[in-house]
Motif scaffolding. Structure first.
Motif, PDB file in Angstrom:
ATOM      1  N   ALA A   2       0.848  -1.190   0.000  1.00 26.94           N
ATOM      2  CA  ALA A   2       0.000   0.000   0.000  1.00 26.94           C
ATOM      3  C   ALA A   2       0.887   1.245   0.000  1.00 26.94           C
ATOM      4  CB  ALA A   2      -0.919  -0.021   1.212  1.00 26.94           C
ATOM      5  N   PRO A   3       1.505   1.561  -1.138  1.00 29.76           N
ATOM      6  CA  PRO A   3       2.468   2.670  -1.171  1.00 29.76           C
ATOM      7  C   PRO A   3       1.866   4.013  -0.770  1.00 29.76           C
ATOM      8  CG  PRO A   3       2.040   1.826  -3.389  1.00 29.76           C
ATOM      9  CD  PRO A   3       1.356   0.910  -2.425  1.00 29.76           C
ATOM     10  N   ARG A   4       0.624   4.249  -1.117  1.00 27.99           N
ATOM     11  CA  ARG A   4      -0.005   5.534  -0.739  1.00 27.99           C
ATOM     12  C   ARG A   4      -0.171   5.632   0.773  1.00 27.99           C
ATOM     13  NH1 ARG A   4       0.029  10.518  -0.826  1.00 27.99           N
ATOM     14  NH2 ARG A   4      -1.940  11.537  -0.539  1.00 27.99           N
ATOM     15  N   LEU A   5      -0.515   4.529   1.429  1.00 29.65           N
ATOM     16  CA  LEU A   5      -0.651   4.524   2.895  1.00 29.65           C
ATOM     17  C   LEU A   5       0.697   4.844   3.536  1.00 29.65           C
ATOM     18  CD1 LEU A   5      -2.204   4.030   5.518  1.00 29.65           C
ATOM     19  CD2 LEU A   5      -1.666   1.597   5.261  1.00 29.65           C
ATOM     20  N   VAL A   6       1.749   4.212   3.064  1.00 34.87           N
ATOM     21  CA  VAL A   6       3.091   4.474   3.594  1.00 34.87           C
ATOM     22  C   VAL A   6       3.459   5.941   3.391  1.00 34.87           C
ATOM     23  CG1 VAL A   6       5.546   3.942   3.326  1.00 34.87           C
ATOM     24  CG2 VAL A   6       3.853   2.094   3.297  1.00 34.87           C
ATOM     25  N   GLU A   7       3.174   6.463   2.216  1.00 33.91           N
ATOM     26  CA  GLU A   7       3.465   7.861   1.918  1.00 33.91           C
ATOM     27  C   GLU A   7       2.724   8.788   2.879  1.00 33.91           C
ATOM     28  OE1 GLU A   7       2.242  10.749  -1.699  1.00 33.91           O
ATOM     29  OE2 GLU A   7       3.323   8.922  -2.291  1.00 33.91           O
ATOM     30  N   GLN A   8       1.456   8.519   3.127  1.00 28.80           N
ATOM     31  CA  GLN A   8       0.674   9.361   4.025  1.00 28.80           C
ATOM     32  C   GLN A   8       1.178   9.278   5.465  1.00 28.80           C
ATOM     33  OE1 GLN A   8      -3.298   7.979   3.167  1.00 28.80           O
ATOM     34  NE2 GLN A   8      -3.648   9.642   1.715  1.00 28.80           N
ATOM     35  N   ILE A   9       1.553   8.082   5.890  1.00 28.28           N
ATOM     36  CA  ILE A   9       2.091   7.924   7.243  1.00 28.28           C
ATOM     37  C   ILE A   9       3.380   8.722   7.394  1.00 28.28           C
ATOM     38  CG2 ILE A   9       3.153   6.266   8.833  1.00 28.28           C
ATOM     39  CD1 ILE A   9       1.069   4.209   7.769  1.00 28.28           C
ATOM     40  N   VAL A  10       4.263   8.605   6.420  1.00 33.20           N
ATOM     41  CA  VAL A  10       5.536   9.321   6.469  1.00 33.20           C
ATOM     42  C   VAL A  10       5.303  10.831   6.441  1.00 33.20           C
ATOM     43  CG1 VAL A  10       7.680   9.788   5.201  1.00 33.20           C
ATOM     44  CG2 VAL A  10       6.911   7.430   5.546  1.00 33.20           C
ATOM     45  N   GLU A  11       4.431  11.297   5.558  1.00 35.90           N
ATOM     46  CA  GLU A  11       4.155  12.726   5.464  1.00 35.90           C
ATOM     47  C   GLU A  11       3.594  13.270   6.776  1.00 35.90           C
ATOM     48  OE1 GLU A  11       1.556  13.362   2.141  1.00 35.90           O
ATOM     49  OE2 GLU A  11       3.127  12.931   0.677  1.00 35.90           O
ATOM     50  N   PHE A  12       2.663  12.541   7.376  1.00 36.45           N
ATOM     51  CA  PHE A  12       2.062  13.014   8.625  1.00 36.45           C
ATOM     52  C   PHE A  12       3.068  12.954   9.767  1.00 36.45           C
ATOM     53  CE2 PHE A  12      -0.263  12.030  12.600  1.00 36.45           C
ATOM     54  CZ  PHE A  12      -0.882  13.253  12.764  1.00 36.45           C
ATOM     55  N   THR A  13       3.696  11.791   9.933  1.00 38.03           N
ATOM     56  CA  THR A  13       4.590  11.601  11.064  1.00 38.03           C
ATOM     57  C   THR A  13       5.799  12.522  10.990  1.00 38.03           C
ATOM     58  OG1 THR A  13       3.917   9.292  11.211  1.00 38.03           O
ATOM     59  CG2 THR A  13       5.958   9.895  12.317  1.00 38.03           C
ATOM     60  N   PHE A  14       6.478  12.532   9.867  1.00 37.95           N
ATOM     61  CA  PHE A  14       7.716  13.290   9.785  1.00 37.95           C
ATOM     62  C   PHE A  14       7.504  14.706   9.281  1.00 37.95           C
ATOM     63  CE2 PHE A  14       8.860   8.824   9.649  1.00 37.95           C
ATOM     64  CZ  PHE A  14       9.739   8.783  10.722  1.00 37.95           C
ATOM     65  N   GLY A  15       6.486  14.922   8.466  1.00 34.48           N
ATOM     66  CA  GLY A  15       6.226  16.265   7.953  1.00 34.48           C
ATOM     67  C   GLY A  15       5.516  17.163   8.941  1.00 34.48           C
ATOM     68  N   ARG A  20       7.836  19.575  14.440  1.00 37.50           N
ATOM     69  CA  ARG A  20       7.494  20.560  15.471  1.00 37.50           C
ATOM     70  C   ARG A  20       8.726  20.799  16.350  1.00 37.50           C
ATOM     71  NH1 ARG A  20       2.133  21.483  16.129  1.00 37.50           N
ATOM     72  NH2 ARG A  20       2.371  21.807  18.358  1.00 37.50           N
ATOM     73  N   SER A  21       8.823  21.980  16.952  1.00 33.15           N
ATOM     74  CA  SER A  21      10.065  22.347  17.636  1.00 33.15           C
ATOM     75  C   SER A  21       9.999  22.339  19.162  1.00 33.15           C
ATOM     76  CB  SER A  21      10.508  23.734  17.164  1.00 33.15           C
ATOM     77  OG  SER A  21       9.518  24.693  17.501  1.00 33.15           O
ATOM     78  N   VAL A  22       8.863  22.024  19.754  1.00 26.91           N
ATOM     79  CA  VAL A  22       8.745  22.102  21.213  1.00 26.91           C
ATOM     80  C   VAL A  22       9.563  21.017  21.904  1.00 26.91           C
ATOM     81  CG1 VAL A  22       7.143  22.052  23.158  1.00 26.91           C
ATOM     82  CG2 VAL A  22       6.488  23.212  21.046  1.00 26.91           C
ATOM     83  N   LEU A  23       9.521  19.787  21.396  1.00 22.61           N
ATOM     84  CA  LEU A  23      10.336  18.703  21.940  1.00 22.61           C
ATOM     85  C   LEU A  23      11.566  18.522  21.066  1.00 22.61           C
ATOM     86  CD1 LEU A  23       7.607  15.983  22.650  1.00 22.61           C
ATOM     87  CD2 LEU A  23       8.583  17.625  24.251  1.00 22.61           C
ATOM     88  N   ASP A  24      12.696  18.202  21.695  1.00 21.70           N
ATOM     89  CA  ASP A  24      13.866  17.893  20.881  1.00 21.70           C
ATOM     90  C   ASP A  24      13.800  16.429  20.444  1.00 21.70           C
ATOM     91  OD1 ASP A  24      15.007  16.197  22.904  1.00 21.70           O
ATOM     92  OD2 ASP A  24      16.094  17.886  23.779  1.00 21.70           O
ATOM     93  N   VAL A  25      14.731  16.017  19.606  1.00 24.40           N
ATOM     94  CA  VAL A  25      14.656  14.670  19.033  1.00 24.40           C
ATOM     95  C   VAL A  25      14.796  13.577  20.087  1.00 24.40           C
ATOM     96  CG1 VAL A  25      15.318  15.304  16.685  1.00 24.40           C
ATOM     97  CG2 VAL A  25      17.096  14.745  18.337  1.00 24.40           C
ATOM     98  N   LYS A  26      15.590  13.818  21.124  1.00 23.38           N
ATOM     99  CA  LYS A  26      15.725  12.832  22.197  1.00 23.38           C
ATOM    100  C   LYS A  26      14.403  12.663  22.944  1.00 23.38           C
ATOM    101  CE  LYS A  26      20.641  13.504  23.072  1.00 23.38           C
ATOM    102  NZ  LYS A  26      21.636  13.888  24.094  1.00 23.38           N
ATOM    103  N   GLN A  27      13.771  13.769  23.253  1.00 24.47           N
ATOM    104  CA  GLN A  27      12.478  13.709  23.954  1.00 24.47           C
ATOM    105  C   GLN A  27      11.438  13.004  23.095  1.00 24.47           C
ATOM    106  OE1 GLN A  27      12.311  17.958  24.531  1.00 24.47           O
ATOM    107  NE2 GLN A  27      12.669  17.746  26.738  1.00 24.47           N
TER     108      GLN A  27
END
Length: 92
Positions: A2-15, A20-27
């Motif tokens: 399901a390439p479109r599902l993967v694309e949407q998950i990546v766009e939402f999660t990482f995009g 967002r800048s409130v938490l740093d990457v470790k947090q």
């Protein structure tokens, strides 16, 4: 499958979420590890995020402490499963 599902998950999660800048990457990784531990049955995803935790500079001690904090809230079995995954990640 399901390439479109993967694309949407990546766009939402990482995009939208990870950018967002409130938490740093470790947090963010600690929160993600705790959430996957709480869900249970997410060991493959937990392994990915434990490796990411190492890459962003979290120590084994910090990760294990976060998992310990999960125990009273998510239960011992889920925490033990997460610790097992973490041990495998940190031993490689």
């Amino acid at each position: 499958m399901a390439p479109r599902l993967v694309e949407q998950i990546v766009e939402f999660t990482f995009g939208e979420i990870y950018s967002r800048s409130v938490l740093d990457v470790k947090q963010r990784q600690l929160v993600t590890i705790a959430a996957l531990t709480a869900q249970g049955g997410c060991e493959p995803q937990l392994q990915v995020h434990l490796n990411a935790a190492i890459r962003v500079g979290l120590t084994e001690q910090q990760v294990m402490e976060a998992l310990l904090q999960c125990a009273p809230y998510v239960g011992i079995p889920k925490t033990i499963n997460a610790v097992h995954v973490a041990r495998n990640v940190f031993m490689t």
